[in-house]
Design an enzyme around this catalytic site. Structure first.
Site, short mmCIF file in Angstrom:
data_model
loop_
_atom_site.label_atom_id
_atom_site.label_comp_id
_atom_site.label_asym_id
_atom_site.label_seq_id
_atom_site.Cartn_x
_atom_site.Cartn_y
_atom_site.Cartn_z
N LYS A 21 -7.67 8.62 71.34
CA LYS A 21 -9.01 8.07 71.18
C LYS A 21 -8.89 6.57 71.42
CE LYS A 21 -9.00 7.17 66.24
NZ LYS A 21 -9.70 7.38 64.99
N CYS A 46 -3.11 14.18 63.46
CA CYS A 46 -3.53 14.94 62.27
C CYS A 46 -4.21 16.26 62.58
CB CYS A 46 -4.45 14.09 61.41
SG CYS A 46 -3.57 12.74 60.61
C1 UDX Z 1 -8.28 12.02 61.32
C2 UDX Z 1 -9.24 12.06 60.12
O1 UDX Z 1 -10.54 11.60 60.53
C3 UDX Z 1 -8.71 11.22 58.97
O2 UDX Z 1 -9.57 11.35 57.84
C4 UDX Z 1 -7.31 11.70 58.63
O3 UDX Z 1 -6.76 10.88 57.60
C5 UDX Z 1 -6.41 11.69 59.85
O4 UDX Z 1 -7.00 12.45 60.90
P1 UDX Z 1 -7.68 10.32 63.28
O5 UDX Z 1 -6.81 11.40 63.81
O6 UDX Z 1 -7.14 8.94 63.19
O7 UDX Z 1 -8.23 10.69 61.81
O8 UDX Z 1 -8.97 10.22 64.24
P2 UDX Z 1 -10.47 10.75 64.24
O9 UDX Z 1 -11.36 9.61 64.43
O10 UDX Z 1 -10.75 11.65 63.12
O11 UDX Z 1 -10.48 11.61 65.61
C6 UDX Z 1 -9.69 12.78 65.75
C7 UDX Z 1 -9.93 13.39 67.11
O12 UDX Z 1 -11.24 13.91 67.20
C8 UDX Z 1 -9.79 12.42 68.26
O13 UDX Z 1 -9.17 13.06 69.34
C9 UDX Z 1 -11.23 12.05 68.61
O14 UDX Z 1 -11.41 11.62 69.95
C10 UDX Z 1 -11.91 13.38 68.35
N1 UDX Z 1 -13.34 13.25 68.05
C11 UDX Z 1 -13.76 12.64 66.92
C12 UDX Z 1 -14.28 13.82 68.92
O15 UDX Z 1 -13.91 14.40 69.96
N2 UDX Z 1 -15.60 13.77 68.57
C13 UDX Z 1 -16.05 13.17 67.44
O16 UDX Z 1 -17.27 13.16 67.21
C14 UDX Z 1 -15.10 12.58 66.58
#
Ligand code: UDX
Length: 443
Positions: free
Chosen positions: A331, A270
């Site tokens: 993740k 996303c």
């Molecule tokens: C995201 C949105 O959160 C969600 O609302 C939408 O519907 C789809 O996209 P997702 O991609 O499943 O969800 O994962 P998310 O937990 O948001 O993490 C996205 C990325 O950010 C990952 O690579 C994660 O490792 C990174 N991340 C997240 C960080 O590096 N630090 C953080 O504090 C949070």
């Protein structure tokens, strides 16, 4: 993997006949949650392998709690699977489009799956059916679907999905808010009622605003992470500690603690796609979204920054070295490697002449032919990844990496060294076990 029982959802006021098209990361939890809310759900999936797995009670993706959620729906007789969307929509009052919208070559979202699904179902919809766009789609897609279906007796509504992979079931059962975009109040209210009393805030607005809300949410969160990654770099430069910095920030209620974990950069299906698409949407409409371009550039830098940390830890060059990699998914708690910072970093390490031995709980030797793992040897456990390694790069925050036998790991390395791109480990404890430890934003 089997997971814990999800908390059964509160039923909606009235059971409705619902079709969900697309058994992916959004479609599967959506179908599961709607069936536990008491609706009669049919899920259409044209990929034969995926469909057969579902029919056999197996999960085509790894998502904690999804197996139990779908099994509940199946056991209650409220969830059916079918190959044909055209057939599945017949007799349904609501149709959710949950098909992929991948990134096209120019950064814009590729709407071909949305268009072909709309064209396929159009002639078979019951009069009065409400079609709901759940896929993340550019502004104007409600109109595109309306045009493609080409029927005045069908309402098309935007209802963006905010679930995260890894917590998709909980997020779908307990959303923070439900956004519905429609110019037809009857249709918007009917869609909102489908979800029953979740206690979630309800935002009913026009389709353009609903579509923009989804992009804005992802762009904001991505920018927030880029901000903390930039602050982590600054902390390293000035000798501050980003963990305490986050405490100092997060207790300010206006800022909060969420999405302030520094790491190897944001990835997944996303954030990268949606941030590029939003920049593109801006450009098409005459707005240069410089802030968001900056957040994207910062994210690209973060990947390079992690490669540099590995390079330094390996003695200044990766060429001819063996590097152990822990974690390949974007993740933890998902098997998804789309736009994974971990695989992007690994590819750069291979490019610079290193031999890579990688471990991830969701990746087996059978996956080694996958293009994103080119030149990477997949091993069966984290200790094995350390054999002969100059350094280990911990790139995905799988909790099991906390409990690895670090003595066994150290015994396989000439000079035990770890780059913890997720700040998952306790630096003091690791150093006591004889490792050189490098984290993100802390010295
Ligand atoms: C995201 C949105 O959160 C969600 O609302 C939408 O519907 C789809 O996209 P997702 O991609 O499943 O969800 O994962 P998310 O937990 O948001 O993490 C996205 C990325 O950010 C990952 O690579 C994660 O490792 C990174 N991340 C997240 C960080 O590096 N630090 C953080 O504090 C949070």
């Amino acid at each position: 993997m089997t997971s814990k029982q999800p908390k059964t959802a509160k039923p909606a006021a009235e059971a409705r006949r619902v079709c969900v098209i697309g058994a992916g990361y959004v479609g599967l939890p959506t179908a599961g949650v709607l069936s536990t809310r008491g609706h009669d759900v049919v899920l259409a999936e044209r990929d034969e392998r995926r469909l057969n797995m579902l029919l056999a009670g197996e999960m085509p993706i790894f998502e904690p709690g999804l197996d139990v959620l779908l099994a509940e729906g199946r056991a209650a007789g409220r969830l059916r699977y079918m190959p044909s969307a055209a057939e599945a929509v017949q007799g349904c009052e609501f149709v959710f489009l949950c098909v992929p919208t991948p990134q096209g070559d120019d950064g814009a979202a590729d709407l071909s799956y949305v268009e072909s699904a709309a064209a396929e179902i159009g002639p078979f919809l019951e009069p009065g059916t409400i079609v709901i766009n759940k896929s993340t789609v550019p502004v104007g897609t409600v109109n595109l679907v309306e045009r493609t279906i080409g029927r005045s007796d069908i309402a098309v509504v935007s209802n963006p999905e905010f679930l995260r992979e890894g917590t998709a079931v909980t997020d779908s059962l307990h959303p923070d808010r439900i956004v519905v975009g429609s110019t037809d109040v009857r249709a918007a209210t009917a869609v909102a009622e489908l979800f029953g009393s979740t206690g979630a805030a309800m935002v009913i607005t026009d389709p353009t605003t609903a579509e923009t809300i989804k992009y804005a949410s992802n762009a904001f969160l991505a920018t927030k992470i880029s901000f903390i990654n930039a602050m982590a770099a600054l902390c390293e430069a000035v000798g501050a500690d980003v963990r305490d910095l986050v405490l100092g920030l997060g207790f300010d209620k206006r800022i909060g603690f969420e999405f302030l974990r520094p790491g190897p950069g944001w990835g997944g299906s996303c954030f990268p796609k949606d941030t590029s698409a939003l920049v593109h949407i801006g450009m098409e409409h005459g707005y240069d979204f410089g802030l968001l371009r900056g957040a994207i550039a910062c994210n690209d830098e973060q990947i390079e920054r992690m490669v540099h940390k590995l390079e330094v830890a390996a003695g200044g060059s990766l060429d001819g070295k063996t590097i152990g990699i822990w974690g390949l998914t974007f993740k933890a708690d998902t098997d998804d490697r789309r736009n994974s910072p971990a695989t992007a970093i690994t590819a750069k390490v291979v490019e610079r002449g290193a031999t890579v031995r990688a471990y991830d709980p969701t990746v087996s030797a059978n996956d080694a032919n996958s293009p994103d793992l080119a030149g990477v040897e997949i091993v069966a456990d984290p200790v094995e990844a350390a054999r002969g390694a100059a350094v280990i790069g911990l790139l995905t925050e799988w909790q099991e990496f906390r409990w690895v036998d670090f003595d066994a790991v150290a015994a396989l390395m000439a000079a035990p060294s770890i780059v913890d791109a997720r700040n998952l480990l306790d630096p003091e404890a690791i150093r006591r076990q004889g490792f050189t430890y490098v984290g993100v934003g802390r010295t």
